[in-house]
Write a protein that holds these residues in place. Sequence first.
Motif, mmCIF file in Angstrom:
data_model
loop_
_atom_site.group_PDB
_atom_site.id
_atom_site.type_symbol
_atom_site.label_atom_id
_atom_site.label_comp_id
_atom_site.label_asym_id
_atom_site.label_seq_id
_atom_site.Cartn_x
_atom_site.Cartn_y
_atom_site.Cartn_z
ATOM 1 N N UNK A 34 0.867 -1.185 0.000
ATOM 2 C CA UNK A 34 0.000 0.000 0.000
ATOM 3 C C UNK A 34 0.901 1.232 0.000
ATOM 4 N N UNK A 35 1.136 1.780 -1.181
ATOM 5 C CA UNK A 35 1.997 2.945 -1.301
ATOM 6 C C UNK A 35 1.262 4.188 -0.794
ATOM 7 N N UNK A 36 1.974 5.266 -0.462
ATOM 8 C CA UNK A 36 1.336 6.463 0.116
ATOM 9 C C UNK A 36 0.236 7.052 -0.763
ATOM 10 N N UNK A 37 0.423 7.041 -2.083
ATOM 11 C CA UNK A 37 -0.593 7.608 -2.972
ATOM 12 C C UNK A 37 -1.887 6.802 -2.921
ATOM 13 N N UNK A 38 -1.772 5.466 -3.000
ATOM 14 C CA UNK A 38 -2.977 4.630 -2.941
ATOM 15 C C UNK A 38 -3.642 4.720 -1.575
ATOM 16 N N UNK A 39 -2.843 4.878 -0.526
ATOM 17 C CA UNK A 39 -3.405 5.040 0.812
ATOM 18 C C UNK A 39 -4.306 6.266 0.882
ATOM 19 N N UNK A 40 -3.932 7.333 0.186
ATOM 20 C CA UNK A 40 -4.762 8.535 0.171
ATOM 21 C C UNK A 40 -6.159 8.231 -0.366
ATOM 22 N N UNK A 41 -6.228 7.392 -1.397
ATOM 23 C CA UNK A 41 -7.526 7.094 -1.996
ATOM 24 C C UNK A 41 -8.311 6.100 -1.152
ATOM 25 N N UNK A 42 -7.628 5.218 -0.456
ATOM 26 C CA UNK A 42 -8.313 4.346 0.491
ATOM 27 C C UNK A 42 -8.988 5.193 1.569
ATOM 28 N N UNK A 43 -8.253 6.178 2.096
ATOM 29 C CA UNK A 43 -8.820 7.074 3.102
ATOM 30 C C UNK A 43 -9.940 7.932 2.518
ATOM 31 N N UNK A 44 -9.731 8.454 1.320
ATOM 32 C CA UNK A 44 -10.710 9.336 0.698
ATOM 33 C C UNK A 44 -12.048 8.630 0.483
ATOM 34 N N UNK A 45 -12.006 7.386 -0.026
ATOM 35 C CA UNK A 45 -13.260 6.681 -0.281
ATOM 36 C C UNK A 45 -14.001 6.375 1.015
ATOM 37 N N UNK A 46 -13.252 6.078 2.067
ATOM 38 C CA UNK A 46 -13.888 5.827 3.355
ATOM 39 C C UNK A 46 -14.557 7.086 3.881
ATOM 40 N N UNK A 47 -13.889 8.221 3.755
ATOM 41 C CA UNK A 47 -14.368 9.453 4.368
ATOM 42 C C UNK A 47 -15.363 10.212 3.503
ATOM 43 N N UNK A 48 -15.291 10.056 2.174
ATOM 44 C CA UNK A 48 -16.234 10.736 1.293
ATOM 45 C C UNK A 48 -17.471 9.900 0.986
ATOM 46 N N UNK A 49 -17.256 8.599 0.784
ATOM 47 C CA UNK A 49 -18.344 7.743 0.320
ATOM 48 C C UNK A 49 -18.776 6.700 1.342
ATOM 49 N N UNK A 50 -18.008 6.539 2.438
ATOM 50 C CA UNK A 50 -18.316 5.464 3.372
ATOM 51 C C UNK A 50 -18.072 4.095 2.775
ATOM 52 N N UNK A 51 -17.208 4.020 1.764
ATOM 53 C CA UNK A 51 -16.888 2.773 1.085
ATOM 54 C C UNK A 51 -15.471 2.365 1.483
ATOM 55 N N UNK A 52 -15.330 1.148 1.987
ATOM 56 C CA UNK A 52 -14.027 0.639 2.399
ATOM 57 C C UNK A 52 -13.409 -0.135 1.237
ATOM 58 N N UNK A 53 -12.227 0.304 0.836
ATOM 59 C CA UNK A 53 -11.485 -0.373 -0.215
ATOM 60 C C UNK A 53 -10.522 -1.384 0.409
ATOM 61 N N UNK A 54 -9.834 -2.128 -0.439
ATOM 62 C CA UNK A 54 -8.786 -3.012 0.072
ATOM 63 C C UNK A 54 -7.431 -2.433 -0.311
ATOM 64 N N UNK A 55 -6.365 -2.827 0.393
ATOM 65 C CA UNK A 55 -5.060 -2.200 0.187
ATOM 66 C C UNK A 55 -4.284 -2.719 -1.015
ATOM 67 N N UNK A 56 -4.732 -3.810 -1.632
ATOM 68 C CA UNK A 56 -3.950 -4.435 -2.695
ATOM 69 C C UNK A 56 -4.478 -4.071 -4.083
#
Length: 400
Positions: free
Chosen positions: A324-346
């Motif tokens: 989970x690189x720093x850039x992808x981590x940003x989008x994992x956080x963004x989807x959780x906080x904007x959409x309430x959707x939990x992504x996976x790290x891979x």
Amino acid sequence: MTLPRQFAQIPRFRLLYPDPSPIHPLQALTTSLTTNNQTPRVSLYAKREDHSSPLACAGNKYRKLEYLIPDILNPTPPTPNSAINGGATAPGKVTTLVTEGAVQSNHTIQVASVAQRLGLVCVVILHKGTSGGLAAARDKDAFLRVGNVQVAKLLGAEVRVLEPSPQEKNTDPVIDTLDELGAHGKVPYWIPSGASLHPLGGLGYARAAFEIAAQEERASQDGDLGGSGRYDYIFVACGSGSTVGGLIAGFKLLEKSSQTQAHPPRKIIGILNSPTMPCSYHEERVLRFARMAGGLIGLDPEKDITMDDVCLDDRFTGTAYGVLDPESKQYLNMMAQKEGVILDPVYTAKIVRGLVHWVQQGELGRDWAQRATTTHSGQVNALFIHTGGQSALPAYADIV
């Protein structure tokens, strides 16, 4: 949903819910990425394959496994090259499912769940050497113990974690495992990683193309889908390759079956998640899997499916598979906080990263301007396929 006759006759063992996995708008993400004067307007949607099945940790592999199960349950002579392509390795009634993956593999736990559903034993082979996530983890013991490893054990699978083999060692741990099981009177059925090399591995997502088309029609009738009335772009992870290949084959068959060609073909964009091999390697694999599925469902593989149908993007792979690189981590956080959707790290964090890039940088709009008819040029609909995998998150606790 109606499948063409040749496709409908292929045996399938249902693992999914009777209703399609839901599609819903990503309203907050759409709003944050678009402006009122943007042309074309972009609307974003998600298809929730992580909500597709009542079995453990629903995700994209259950669709593939639905088409493997009739072969598993039908005692047949061993499949040629079974140790590579998948299938029974000896005649008789299958007793044991064997599969492999990296540590924290989603595929392995879905195979384990299917084994439990069928009353079979499951052996899961996890390779330390292919897990960039393990190498990057600060707490390696936890990475090897929690998340999908824990789930596989809860499902009753025998989990074998293998060290990287020395280059000079001329053995294959998969073949060794299959031989060992056979020597103890078991009849193992080999399911390669992601089920992609299996001759039936692309059928599940060929069928998903028809499901998406049926959902498009309903949404368009209800006024919930503007523009072309279709999901013009479909963003999906490309790992082992048969999810992308199956979608290509399914949508090709839909286009061939259509009475009218009023819309541009849907474009499937596979977001690669590993930098280990060059993009051309993955393109050849996806083309091969698409043609394999296409030939089974009624297409002429060589004529109907070409390399022009394969679109893979390798700009968002990060440093290694499973990291989970720093850039992808940003989008994992963004989807959780904007959409309430939990992504996976891979996988899915990298898909959303790619989707956002295509929208923000105008790549989607420029591509659409070249492909769209005048009638539908003002709005483009993009569908993100959420392939699951959230159960791996505990192993990434020191990163997330």
